[in-house]
Scaffold this motif. Structure first.
Motif, PDB file in Angstrom:
ATOM      1  N   ASP A  62      12.052   1.335  -0.923  1.00 32.82           N
ATOM      2  CA  ASP A  62      11.458   1.056  -2.234  1.00 32.82           C
ATOM      3  C   ASP A  62       9.928   1.005  -2.127  1.00 32.82           C
ATOM      4  OD1 ASP A  62      10.691  -1.467  -1.338  1.00 32.82           O
ATOM      5  OD2 ASP A  62      12.423  -2.475  -2.232  1.00 32.82           O
ATOM      6  N   ALA A  63       9.290   0.728  -3.273  1.00 34.54           N
ATOM      7  CA  ALA A  63       7.828   0.771  -3.317  1.00 34.54           C
ATOM      8  C   ALA A  63       7.216  -0.266  -2.378  1.00 34.54           C
ATOM      9  CB  ALA A  63       7.349   0.537  -4.749  1.00 34.54           C
ATOM     10  N   VAL A  64       7.786  -1.462  -2.362  1.00 41.60           N
ATOM     11  CA  VAL A  64       7.213  -2.521  -1.522  1.00 41.60           C
ATOM     12  C   VAL A  64       7.298  -2.110  -0.053  1.00 41.60           C
ATOM     13  CG1 VAL A  64       7.425  -4.930  -0.796  1.00 41.60           C
ATOM     14  CG2 VAL A  64       7.818  -4.309  -3.179  1.00 41.60           C
ATOM     15  N   GLN A  65       8.472  -1.628   0.343  1.00 42.37           N
ATOM     16  CA  GLN A  65       8.631  -1.222   1.745  1.00 42.37           C
ATOM     17  C   GLN A  65       7.683  -0.079   2.093  1.00 42.37           C
ATOM     18  OE1 GLN A  65      12.812  -0.578   1.105  1.00 42.37           O
ATOM     19  NE2 GLN A  65      13.374  -2.149   2.596  1.00 42.37           N
ATOM     20  N   ASN A  66       7.519   0.856   1.151  1.00 37.02           N
ATOM     21  CA  ASN A  66       6.616   1.967   1.415  1.00 37.02           C
ATOM     22  C   ASN A  66       5.164   1.512   1.495  1.00 37.02           C
ATOM     23  OD1 ASN A  66       7.520   4.919   1.599  1.00 37.02           O
ATOM     24  ND2 ASN A  66       8.948   4.038   0.117  1.00 37.02           N
ATOM     25  N   LEU A  67       4.807   0.575   0.649  1.00 38.51           N
ATOM     26  CA  LEU A  67       3.432   0.091   0.662  1.00 38.51           C
ATOM     27  C   LEU A  67       3.077  -0.528   2.015  1.00 38.51           C
ATOM     28  CD1 LEU A  67       2.938   0.775  -2.281  1.00 38.51           C
ATOM     29  CD2 LEU A  67       2.335  -1.583  -2.708  1.00 38.51           C
ATOM     30  N   PHE A  68       4.046  -1.203   2.613  1.00 37.02           N
ATOM     31  CA  PHE A  68       3.757  -1.941   3.847  1.00 37.02           C
ATOM     32  C   PHE A  68       4.223  -1.227   5.108  1.00 37.02           C
ATOM     33  CE2 PHE A  68       3.208  -5.029   0.584  1.00 37.02           C
ATOM     34  CZ  PHE A  68       2.121  -5.768   1.028  1.00 37.02           C
ATOM     35  N   LEU A  69       4.731  -0.005   4.926  1.00 34.37           N
ATOM     36  CA  LEU A  69       5.230   0.768   6.056  1.00 34.37           C
ATOM     37  C   LEU A  69       4.135   0.962   7.102  1.00 34.37           C
ATOM     38  CD1 LEU A  69       8.016   2.165   6.222  1.00 34.37           C
ATOM     39  CD2 LEU A  69       6.871   4.277   5.589  1.00 34.37           C
ATOM     40  N   GLY A  70       4.473   0.655   8.337  1.00 33.16           N
ATOM     41  CA  GLY A  70       3.503   0.893   9.408  1.00 33.16           C
ATOM     42  C   GLY A  70       2.475  -0.204   9.552  1.00 33.16           C
ATOM     43  N   ARG A  71       2.469  -1.124   8.618  1.00 26.62           N
ATOM     44  CA  ARG A  71       1.458  -2.171   8.670  1.00 26.62           C
ATOM     45  C   ARG A  71       1.689  -3.108   9.849  1.00 26.62           C
ATOM     46  NH1 ARG A  71      -2.009  -2.312   3.841  1.00 26.62           N
ATOM     47  NH2 ARG A  71      -1.029  -0.296   4.000  1.00 26.62           N
ATOM     48  N   GLU A  72       2.961  -3.266  10.204  1.00 31.74           N
ATOM     49  CA  GLU A  72       3.289  -4.115  11.355  1.00 31.74           C
ATOM     50  C   GLU A  72       2.597  -3.569  12.598  1.00 31.74           C
ATOM     51  OE1 GLU A  72       5.382  -2.583   9.434  1.00 31.74           O
ATOM     52  OE2 GLU A  72       6.995  -3.875   8.723  1.00 31.74           O
ATOM     53  N   LEU A  73       2.618  -2.236  12.734  1.00 31.51           N
ATOM     54  CA  LEU A  73       2.030  -1.623  13.930  1.00 31.51           C
ATOM     55  C   LEU A  73       0.529  -1.862  13.982  1.00 31.51           C
ATOM     56  CD1 LEU A  73       3.924   1.769  13.808  1.00 31.51           C
ATOM     57  CD2 LEU A  73       4.366  -0.165  15.307  1.00 31.51           C
ATOM     58  N   ALA A  74      -0.096  -1.805  12.805  1.00 32.00           N
ATOM     59  CA  ALA A  74      -1.538  -1.971  12.760  1.00 32.00           C
ATOM     60  C   ALA A  74      -1.930  -3.442  12.916  1.00 32.00           C
ATOM     61  CB  ALA A  74      -2.070  -1.435  11.445  1.00 32.00           C
ATOM     62  N   GLY A  75      -0.967  -4.353  12.852  1.00 36.43           N
ATOM     63  CA  GLY A  75      -1.290  -5.774  12.935  1.00 36.43           C
ATOM     64  C   GLY A  75      -1.727  -6.250  11.576  1.00 36.43           C
ATOM     65  N   SER A  76      -0.873  -6.972  10.907  1.00 39.59           N
ATOM     66  CA  SER A  76      -1.176  -7.369   9.544  1.00 39.59           C
ATOM     67  C   SER A  76      -2.301  -8.386   9.504  1.00 39.59           C
ATOM     68  CB  SER A  76       0.054  -7.984   8.903  1.00 39.59           C
ATOM     69  OG  SER A  76      -0.303  -8.509   7.664  1.00 39.59           O
ATOM     70  N   ARG A  77      -3.146  -8.222   8.485  1.00 40.83           N
ATOM     71  CA  ARG A  77      -4.187  -9.225   8.278  1.00 40.83           C
ATOM     72  C   ARG A  77      -3.614 -10.411   7.513  1.00 40.83           C
ATOM     73  NH1 ARG A  77      -8.169  -6.853   4.929  1.00 40.83           N
ATOM     74  NH2 ARG A  77      -6.741  -5.133   4.579  1.00 40.83           N
ATOM     75  N   TRP A  78      -2.392 -10.216   7.002  1.00 38.01           N
ATOM     76  CA  TRP A  78      -1.773 -11.294   6.242  1.00 38.01           C
ATOM     77  C   TRP A  78      -0.659 -11.938   7.051  1.00 38.01           C
ATOM     78  CZ3 TRP A  78      -1.768  -6.345   3.731  1.00 38.01           C
ATOM     79  CH2 TRP A  78      -2.887  -6.176   2.908  1.00 38.01           C
ATOM     80  N   PHE A  79      -0.418 -13.160   6.789  1.00 35.49           N
ATOM     81  CA  PHE A  79       0.784 -13.857   7.252  1.00 35.49           C
ATOM     82  C   PHE A  79       0.892 -13.863   8.775  1.00 35.49           C
ATOM     83  CE2 PHE A  79       2.133 -10.950   3.682  1.00 35.49           C
ATOM     84  CZ  PHE A  79       1.560 -11.733   2.708  1.00 35.49           C
ATOM     85  N   GLY A  80      -0.262 -13.896   9.459  1.00 31.80           N
ATOM     86  CA  GLY A  80      -0.253 -14.028  10.910  1.00 31.80           C
ATOM     87  C   GLY A  80       0.504 -12.911  11.599  1.00 31.80           C
TER      88      GLY A  80
END
Ligand SMILES: Nc1ncnc2c1ncn2[C@@H]1O[C@H](COP(=O)(O)OP(=O)(O)OP(=O)(O)O)[C@@H](O)[C@H]1O
Ligand SMILES: [Mg+2]
Length: 272
Positions: free
Chosen positions: A114-132
């Motif tokens: 879905d849109a939310v998953q797509n928006l955040f796709l790959g963000r884990e790899l980059a190290g999120s600036r949010w939520f530690g």
């Protein structure tokens, strides 16, 4: 490229100090792939708050120029400055660090998500600036909704698989995804290709919303008569790897742009 008198006019028209230096200034860029000279001295400037179209026939060098801008390709000679300072861009991550985001034509969306998953796709790899660094669905939804509302896309479903959405909706989600990185410049490759007129209008409205927020937008487009002349601020026409003409979009017809693309008039500069 803007000439000096046009630059002066642009500055006079906008009191914003951010207009004094272009976000991006590429001058006389050359780039060869083996024996193919894709860029033979291409130039483009992008200021905060403006939408610049790169147009030209197939093979003119548009994609190569934006790929140099986005760090996908290096270049052989020329100057690439970001906010007045020589850019040090060796790969796409360097460009991202400078605040340059690219939405490629294939959109790089996952249809089953879905849109939310797509928006955040790959963000884990980059190290999120949010939520530690740990990304939680509920928090992503809040952030996604914030961005969508800001971009006036509040009526788009966040929970439907994007594969079930229209081309225009998917394009908007891909753009929203680039915005999550809070860029300064967004490069769009053919954002209205294969869209209906009304969907293309919605994408054009979104692009204007982003420019109004102060982003610089670079759009590669073949959609001269509808999108380019009506929805951008300036047009750089490329031919054979160099600039053939520059126009202010409000002062030009689609026919004039197409003539410049195919070589109907040499080195036209109506940007002033
Ligand atoms: N990776 C590559 N390797 C070799 N040649 C390339 C490569 N990328 C582009 N070229 C060549 O460089 C020239 C410019 O190509 P480019 O893709 O920048 O054109 P374009 O203006 O984007 O065209 P189109 O409108 O068809 O997308 C072409 O001759 C193309 O074949
Ligand atoms: Mg291309």
């Amino acid at each position: 490229m803007l000439n000096d008198s046009v630059k002066g006019a642009a500055q006079a028209a906008s009191p914003s100090p951010s207009r004094s230096k272009p976000l991006i200034a590429m001058r006389n860029i050359t780039k060869s792939f083996g024996s193919v000279q894709a860029l033979r001295g291409a130039s483009v400037e992008v200021h905060a708050g403006e939408v610049v179209a790169l147009v030209g026939d197939n093979g003119a060098g548009k994609s190569t120029l934006v790929k140099v801008m986005a760090g996908v390709h290096g270049f052989d000679s020329g100057d690439y400055e970001i906010e007045g300072v020589a850019a040090r861009i060796n790969n796409p991550s360097d460009a991202t660090a400078y605040g340059i985001q690219t939405v490629y034509q294939d959109l790089s969306l996952c249809n089953n998500l879905d849109a939310v998953q797509n928006l955040f796709l790959g963000r884990e790899l980059a190290g999120s600036r949010w939520f530690g660094g740990r990304i939680k669905r509920a928090e992503c939804e809040v952030r996604a909704r914030e961005v969508m509302t800001r971009m006036r896309l509040g009526n788009l479903s966040l929970t439907r698989p994007v594969g079930a959405m229209s081309g225009g909706q998917r394009q908007n989600i891909a753009i929203a995804r680039s915005i999550l990185w809070t860029p300064k410049v967004v490069i769009l490759d053919e954002p209205t290709a294969a869209l209906s007129h009304s969907a293309a209008q919605q994408v054009a409205t979104l692009i204007r919303t982003l420019a109004d927020e102060g982003l610089g937008i670079v759009v590669v487009s073949h959609d001269i008569h509808h999108f380019v002349v009506h929805s951008t601020d300036r047009i750089e026409v490329m031919r054979l790897g160099a600039n053939a003409a520059s126009f202010r979009s409000k002062d030009v017809t689609g026919e004039q742009v197409v003539n410049a693309m195919v070589g109907g008039n040499e080195n036209v500069n109506l940007a002033g």
